[in-house]
Design a protein around this motif. Structure first.
Motif, PDB file in Angstrom:
ATOM      1  N   UNK A  11       0.841  -1.203   0.000  1.00 13.26           N
ATOM      2  CA  UNK A  11       0.000   0.000   0.000  1.00 13.26           C
ATOM      3  C   UNK A  11       0.876   1.253   0.000  1.00 13.26           C
ATOM      4  N   UNK A  12       1.922   1.270   0.807  1.00 11.30           N
ATOM      5  CA  UNK A  12       2.827   2.418   0.823  1.00 11.30           C
ATOM      6  C   UNK A  12       3.562   2.583  -0.505  1.00 11.30           C
ATOM      7  N   UNK A  13       3.946   1.483  -1.105  1.00 14.37           N
ATOM      8  CA  UNK A  13       4.598   1.541  -2.414  1.00 14.37           C
ATOM      9  C   UNK A  13       3.645   2.107  -3.463  1.00 14.37           C
ATOM     10  N   UNK A  14       2.396   1.640  -3.463  1.00 12.96           N
ATOM     11  CA  UNK A  14       1.411   2.141  -4.420  1.00 12.96           C
ATOM     12  C   UNK A  14       1.134   3.625  -4.187  1.00 12.96           C
ATOM     13  N   UNK A  15       1.031   4.035  -2.928  1.00 12.76           N
ATOM     14  CA  UNK A  15       0.797   5.450  -2.625  1.00 12.76           C
ATOM     15  C   UNK A  15       1.984   6.299  -3.071  1.00 12.76           C
ATOM     16  N   UNK A  16       3.182   5.786  -2.886  1.00 16.22           N
ATOM     17  CA  UNK A  16       4.368   6.517  -3.329  1.00 16.22           C
ATOM     18  C   UNK A  16       4.431   6.667  -4.833  1.00 16.22           C
ATOM     19  N   UNK A  17       4.065   5.619  -5.543  1.00 17.96           N
ATOM     20  CA  UNK A  17       4.074   5.689  -7.009  1.00 17.96           C
ATOM     21  C   UNK A  17       2.958   6.586  -7.541  1.00 17.96           C
ATOM     22  N   UNK A  18       1.837   6.625  -6.833  1.00 20.53           N
ATOM     23  CA  UNK A  18       0.693   7.415  -7.287  1.00 20.53           C
ATOM     24  C   UNK A  18       0.697   8.831  -6.708  1.00 20.53           C
ATOM     25  N   UNK A  19       1.754   9.206  -5.985  1.00 22.01           N
ATOM     26  CA  UNK A  19       1.774  10.501  -5.311  1.00 22.01           C
ATOM     27  C   UNK A  19       1.533  11.696  -6.242  1.00 22.01           C
TER      28      UNK A  19
END
Length: 66
Positions: A11-19
């Motif tokens: 989830x953190x990786x996805x949020x970082x990529x979608x920032x």
């Protein structure tokens, strides 16, 4: 515990990529959020944003526990 950590990491990786797209959302600037800006002082309390995030997380947890 291992599955929880893996899911949180994803989830953190996805949020970082979608920032770049996520920062355009109005969170932190919703009506009802408190912003006080004075000379040499700034205070921000995003109360409505906190409530919205809390409701969304509660709904997601409720759905995943079913």
């Amino acid at each position: 515990m291992q599955k929880l950590l893996i899911v949180l990491g994803l989830v953190l990786l996805a949020a970082g990529l979608a920032w770049p797209w996520l920062r355009r959302l109005p969170f932190g600037r919703l009506p009802g959020d408190i912003h006080v800006v004075r000379e040499g002082f700034g205070f921000s309390f995003p109360i409505v944003t906190c409530l919205v995030v809390s409701v969304v997380v509660s709904l997601l947890l409720w759905l995943f526990r079913r």
